[in-house]
Design an enzyme around this catalytic site. Structure first.
Site, PDB file in Angstrom:
ATOM      1  N   PRO A  43      -6.537   2.233   7.314  1.00 29.46           N
ATOM      2  CG  PRO A  43      -5.351   3.809   8.534  1.00 29.46           C
ATOM      3  CD  PRO A  43      -5.240   2.457   7.935  1.00 29.46           C
ATOM      4  CD  GLU A  44      -9.875   3.074   2.027  1.00 23.89           C
ATOM      5  OE1 GLU A  44     -10.245   3.807   1.118  1.00 23.89           O
ATOM      6  OE2 GLU A  44      -9.926   1.838   1.973  1.00 23.89           O
ATOM      7  CE  LYS A  92      -8.191   8.463   2.935  1.00 25.21           C
ATOM      8  NZ  LYS A  92      -7.129   8.172   1.951  1.00 25.21           N
ATOM      9  CG  HIS A 150       4.505  -1.785  15.091  1.00 25.97           C
ATOM     10  ND1 HIS A 150       4.132  -2.857  14.311  1.00 25.97           N
ATOM     11  CD2 HIS A 150       5.849  -1.688  14.987  1.00 25.97           C
ATOM     12  CE1 HIS A 150       5.216  -3.378  13.754  1.00 25.97           C
ATOM     13  NE2 HIS A 150       6.270  -2.693  14.146  1.00 25.97           N
ATOM     14  NE  ARG A 189       4.446   1.452   4.679  1.00 27.19           N
ATOM     15  CZ  ARG A 189       3.979   1.430   3.438  1.00 27.19           C
ATOM     16  NH1 ARG A 189       2.933   0.717   3.137  1.00 27.19           N
ATOM     17  NH2 ARG A 189       4.560   2.155   2.505  1.00 27.19           N
ATOM     18  NE  ARG A 203      -1.465   4.214  -3.857  1.00 32.38           N
ATOM     19  CZ  ARG A 203      -0.576   4.481  -2.899  1.00 32.38           C
ATOM     20  NH1 ARG A 203       0.209   5.532  -2.999  1.00 32.38           N
ATOM     21  NH2 ARG A 203      -0.466   3.699  -1.865  1.00 32.38           N
TER      22      ARG A 203
END
Length: 272
Positions: A13-14, A70, A104, A122, A260
């Site tokens: 997700p962005e 976001k 999840h 996560r 990154r």
DNA sequence: CCTAATGTTTGTGC
DNA sequence: AGCACAAACATTAG
């Protein structure tokens, strides 16, 4: 296989993804009473207990939600504001029934017509509940303006004098909200600017290209609900075996910028 | 076993 | 202050 479940579940997700999650909520759940709140993993709850989430949300209705960067901001009518962040692996999906939940799916909101599922593998971020706009501001106050409606002048004012590397500025949510690693690489590739260039050394002409690229990439991705791999985009080529630039055919470079993984074309994007 | 993963926060040090 | 870097969070995939 039935098309019962709506939403993009396995995209990272962005801004465009969160906008798609917002539309899922708008389309299916706005203005309907929340009948039940299932917290199957309280590990995603931030500053709110399972009990309080359940008791304060049950019976409430969502107003039209908004998005900032976001963050998904979902106020309820005469009630608290639900705040959702999707980290690197979160999503929001709609299902017309309660079948086939994913392991999840950490929080599920049930309505008379189906259920909204907050899924997150996560658990790097999570769900918050705030009582009013003041409390909301305490959390979102340091977030910069949304990338989607940033004018060229604003962009120039924000990054123009920074000594930092342009990529780290683009993904810094306090400067500009909504861009992530993938979008930043895509935008810089399209604008032909090397991710390690210092902001202060980027000329007005290039800043113009940066602004145009940001708008074009974001508008297309929002339309698609995600950054879609495309023939003439970097996305879709960056993970190829020998990744080659879809514009000039030069083998793509990969390295670390701001900690990154970063992909760029050494021919189209000159280091200085 | 090791590495990397598209996010954010926190600490360290120049 | 501004900036870079590393680690931490939790989990999976290769």
């Amino acid at each position: 296989m039935t098309g019962r479940i709506v939403g993009y579940a396995d995209t990272m997700p962005e801004l465009p993804d969160v906008e798609a999650f917002r539309r899922v909520l708008v389309r299916h759940a706005v203005n309907r009473p929340i009948e039940h709140v299932d917290v199957t993993d309280p590990g995603v709850l931030r500053d709110v207990s399972r009990r309080r989430l359940r008791t304060t949300l049950r019976g409430k209705r969502f107003e039209t939600p908004r998005r900032h960067g976001k963050w998904l901001v979902a106020p309820t009518v005469d009630g608290p504001i639900l705040l959702l962040h999707f980290g690197m692996t979160g999503s929001l999906t709609w299902s017309a029934d309660s079948e086939d939940r994913h392991r999840h799916d950490r929080v599920v909101l049930g309505f008379d017509n189906g259920e909204l599922r907050y899924r997150d593998m996560r658990k790097l971020q999570g769900i918050r509940l705030v009582r009013d706009d003041d409390a909301l501001d305490r959390i979102l106050g340091s977030v910069g303006p949304d990338a989607l409606d940033l004018s060229r002048q604003e962009l120039t004012e924000i990054v123009g004098r920074l000594r930092r590397t342009v990529k780290t500025a683009l993904v810094d949510q306090e400067l500009i909200a909504g861009l992530g690693n993938l979008l930043a690489d895509e935008i810089l590739w399209r604008a032909r600017i090397h991710p390690r260039r210092q902001c202060v050394h980027i000329g007005p002409r290039e800043l113009g290209r940066l602004h145009t690229a940001m708008g074009a990439v974001l508008r297309q991705a929002v339309k698609n609900g995600r950054v879609l791999p495309r023939k003439n985009w970097l996305t879709g080529h960056r993970d190829d075996q020998p990744g080659t630039c879809p514009r000039c055919g030069t083998p793509l470079d990969h390295g670390r910028v701001g900690g990154r993984g970063t992909t760029w074309c050494p021919h189209c994007q000159q280091e200085r």
